[in-house]
Enzyme design. Structure first.
Site, PDB file in Angstrom:
ATOM      1  N   PRO A  89       0.713  -1.295   0.027  1.00 43.00           N
ATOM      2  CA  PRO A  89      -0.001  -0.029   0.016  1.00 43.00           C
ATOM      3  C   PRO A  89       1.016   1.228  -0.283  1.00 43.00           C
ATOM      4  O   PRO A  89       0.276   2.281  -0.083  1.00 43.00           O
ATOM      5  CB  PRO A  89      -0.857  -0.068   1.341  1.00 43.00           C
ATOM      6  CG  PRO A  89      -0.448  -1.430   1.822  1.00 43.00           C
ATOM      7  CD  PRO A  89       0.557  -2.091   1.392  1.00 43.00           C
ATOM      8  N   GLU A 116       2.669  -7.446   8.791  1.00 43.48           N
ATOM      9  CA  GLU A 116       2.529  -5.989   8.976  1.00 43.48           C
ATOM     10  C   GLU A 116       3.539  -5.198   7.938  1.00 43.48           C
ATOM     11  O   GLU A 116       3.228  -4.087   7.376  1.00 43.48           O
ATOM     12  CB  GLU A 116       3.283  -5.678  10.189  1.00 43.48           C
ATOM     13  CG  GLU A 116       2.394  -5.959  11.331  1.00 43.48           C
ATOM     14  CD  GLU A 116       1.046  -5.383  11.509  1.00 43.48           C
ATOM     15  OE1 GLU A 116       1.262  -4.134  11.367  1.00 43.48           O
ATOM     16  OE2 GLU A 116       0.080  -6.046  11.484  1.00 43.48           O
ATOM     17  N   ARG A 154      -2.783  -7.673 -20.827  1.00 42.17           N
ATOM     18  CA  ARG A 154      -3.757  -7.096 -21.829  1.00 42.17           C
ATOM     19  C   ARG A 154      -3.020  -6.227 -22.999  1.00 42.17           C
ATOM     20  O   ARG A 154      -3.613  -6.040 -24.028  1.00 42.17           O
ATOM     21  CB  ARG A 154      -4.839  -6.201 -21.293  1.00 42.17           C
ATOM     22  CG  ARG A 154      -5.792  -6.888 -20.244  1.00 42.17           C
ATOM     23  CD  ARG A 154      -6.882  -6.024 -19.707  1.00 42.17           C
ATOM     24  NE  ARG A 154      -7.761  -5.262 -20.700  1.00 42.17           N
ATOM     25  CZ  ARG A 154      -8.696  -5.758 -21.187  1.00 42.17           C
ATOM     26  NH1 ARG A 154      -8.933  -7.050 -21.000  1.00 42.17           N
ATOM     27  NH2 ARG A 154      -9.444  -4.993 -22.209  1.00 42.17           N
ATOM     28  N   ASP A 169      -9.611   1.113 -24.573  1.00 43.98           N
ATOM     29  CA  ASP A 169     -10.031   1.236 -23.487  1.00 43.98           C
ATOM     30  C   ASP A 169     -10.300   2.320 -22.791  1.00 43.98           C
ATOM     31  O   ASP A 169      -9.235   3.143 -22.621  1.00 43.98           O
ATOM     32  CB  ASP A 169      -9.249   0.046 -22.542  1.00 43.98           C
ATOM     33  CG  ASP A 169      -9.432  -1.428 -22.811  1.00 43.98           C
ATOM     34  OD1 ASP A 169     -10.352  -1.694 -23.263  1.00 43.98           O
ATOM     35  OD2 ASP A 169      -8.545  -2.101 -22.283  1.00 43.98           O
TER      36      ASP A 169
HETATM   37  N1  ADE Z   1      -0.661  -5.186  -0.307  1.00 45.99           N
HETATM   38  C1  ADE Z   1      -1.557  -4.982   0.616  1.00 45.99           C
HETATM   39  N2  ADE Z   1      -2.487  -3.904   0.259  1.00 45.99           N
HETATM   40  C2  ADE Z   1      -1.768  -3.518  -0.983  1.00 45.99           C
HETATM   41  C3  ADE Z   1      -2.344  -2.699  -2.087  1.00 45.99           C
HETATM   42  N3  ADE Z   1      -3.216  -1.921  -1.846  1.00 45.99           N
HETATM   43  N4  ADE Z   1      -1.667  -2.646  -3.121  1.00 45.99           N
HETATM   44  C4  ADE Z   1      -0.523  -3.428  -3.399  1.00 45.99           C
HETATM   45  N5  ADE Z   1      -0.158  -4.437  -2.597  1.00 45.99           N
HETATM   46  C5  ADE Z   1      -0.917  -4.558  -1.371  1.00 45.99           C
END
Ligand code: ADE
Length: 253
Positions: A89, A116, A154, A169
Site C-alpha cells: 500500500p 505487517e 492485456r 479501453d
Molecule cells: N498489499 C496490501 N495492500 C496492498 C495494496 N493496496 N496494493 C498492493 N499491495 C498491497
C-alpha cells in the site's frame, strides 16, 4: 511476456490465473507466469519468512533474505527481470500507464508480502519499484499481483482478441469509457440512444467521444489534467463552461 511471482501462497496465484483472458494468453504461449514459493528460499528447518520487528511493536515483518534468494534464483533460471515490483500500500498507485510500461519491459518479477510489512531492505536492495493497487489494505500482495498481471497482459499483442480494444479501453486515452448498449432496444421504457441506431458511423463516433468526455467531467475530473484531448474535446469543455476547458484550450493552441 514473462512474470515471476514470489509469494507464500502460490495456490492463490494459480487459482486467480485458472480462467479468463490471462489464462488464454498462457495457453497460447503469449504469457508465461512462474510462481515461486517464498518458503523454498528460506534457510532454516521451519522455513521462516518473517520475524519480530526491531524496536518492538505488534505483528511480524517479512525477512529480506528469502526475497533476495528468490530473485537470485529466478534470475539464474530465466534471466534478470527488467523490473522487480514490490506490491504494497506504500507504493505508487498502479495505473494504465504503468501497465503499458511494464508490458513493454517483457519480463517482470512481482514480490508479494503478508503480515505487517517488509523489512525496509527488501525495498532498498531487492525491489526496483513499489506499486499499490489502491488506497486500502489487503491481507497480502497476491491479489494486487494478479491485478497487475491482468492489466499488463492485456497490452501483450494477441492476448486480447481485438488489439484496437486495448488502445480504446477506458483509461488508455486517459478518459472514462462511453456508455455501451446491446439488445433489447427498449428495456422497460429505457431506450437505446437513437444515434446508435442511425447507422451513421461518424455520428456514432462523435457521440461516443462526447459521452466519454462528459462522463469523465462528471465523475473523474482529476483525469482531465493528464488526458490527451483533441480539438472537439477541448471545444466541448469550453462549451460546458468547465473551468479547465478554456485553460487547456489556450495552453495547447
Ligand atoms: N498489499 C496490501 N495492500 C496492498 C495494496 N493496496 N496494493 C498492493 N499491495 C498491497
Amino acid at each position: 511476456m514473462r512474470f515471476d511471482i514470489v509469494t507464500v501462497f502460490p495456490r492463490l496465484i494459480d487459482a486467480g490465473l485458472s480462467e479468463g483472458v490471462v489464462h488464454r494468453g498462457v495457453e497460447q504461449g503469449l504469457v508465461t507466469v512462474r510462481v515461486h514459493d517464498l518458503r523454498d528460499y528460506t534457510a532454516d528447518r521451519h522455513r521462516t519468512v518473517d520475524d519480530t520487528p526491531y524496536g518492538g511493536g505488534p505483528g511480524m515483518v517479512m525477512k529480506v533474505e528469502p526475497f533476495a534468494r528468490a530473485v537470485d534464483a529466478l534470475t539464474a533460471e530465466g534471466g534478470a527481470p527488467k523490473a522487480v515490483v514490490l506490491l504494497s500500500p506504500q507504493g505508487a498507485t498502479f495505473t494504465q500507464a504503468h501497465a503499458r510500461r511494464l508490458a513493454a519491459l517483457g519480463h517482470v518479477a512481482l514480490l508479494c508480502g503478508r503480515y505487517e510489512g517488509f523489512d525496509e531492505r527488501v525495498r532498498e536492495v531487492v525491489a526496483t519499484e513499489e506499486l499499490s493497487i489502491g488506497d486500502y489494505v489487503l491481507s497480502g500482495g497476491e491479489l494486487a499481483a494478479l491485478v497487475v498481471v491482468d492489466a499488463v497482459s492485456r497490452w501483450v499483442p494477441g492476448v486480447v482478441g481485438d488489439g484496437a480494444s486495448v488502445e480504446g479501453d477506458s483509461f488508455s486515452r486517459g478518459l472514462l469509457d462511453f456508455p455501451h448498449y446491446t439488445r433489447p432496444m427498449d428495456y422497460d421504457g429505457h431506450q437505446v440512444p437513437a444515434v446508435l441506431l442511425s447507422g451513421h458511423h461518424a455520428d456514432v463516433a462523435r457521440w461516443r467521444k462526447r459521452e466519454a468526455l462528459a462522463r469523465t467531467v462528471a465523475r473523474r475530473p482529476d483525469l482531465l489534467r493528464e488526458a490527451t484531448l483533441d480539438e472537439d474535446e477541448r471545444a466541448w469543455l469550453a462549451e460546458w463552461g468547465w473551468p479547465g476547458g478554456k485553460q487547456i484550450r489556450e495552453a495547447r493552441s
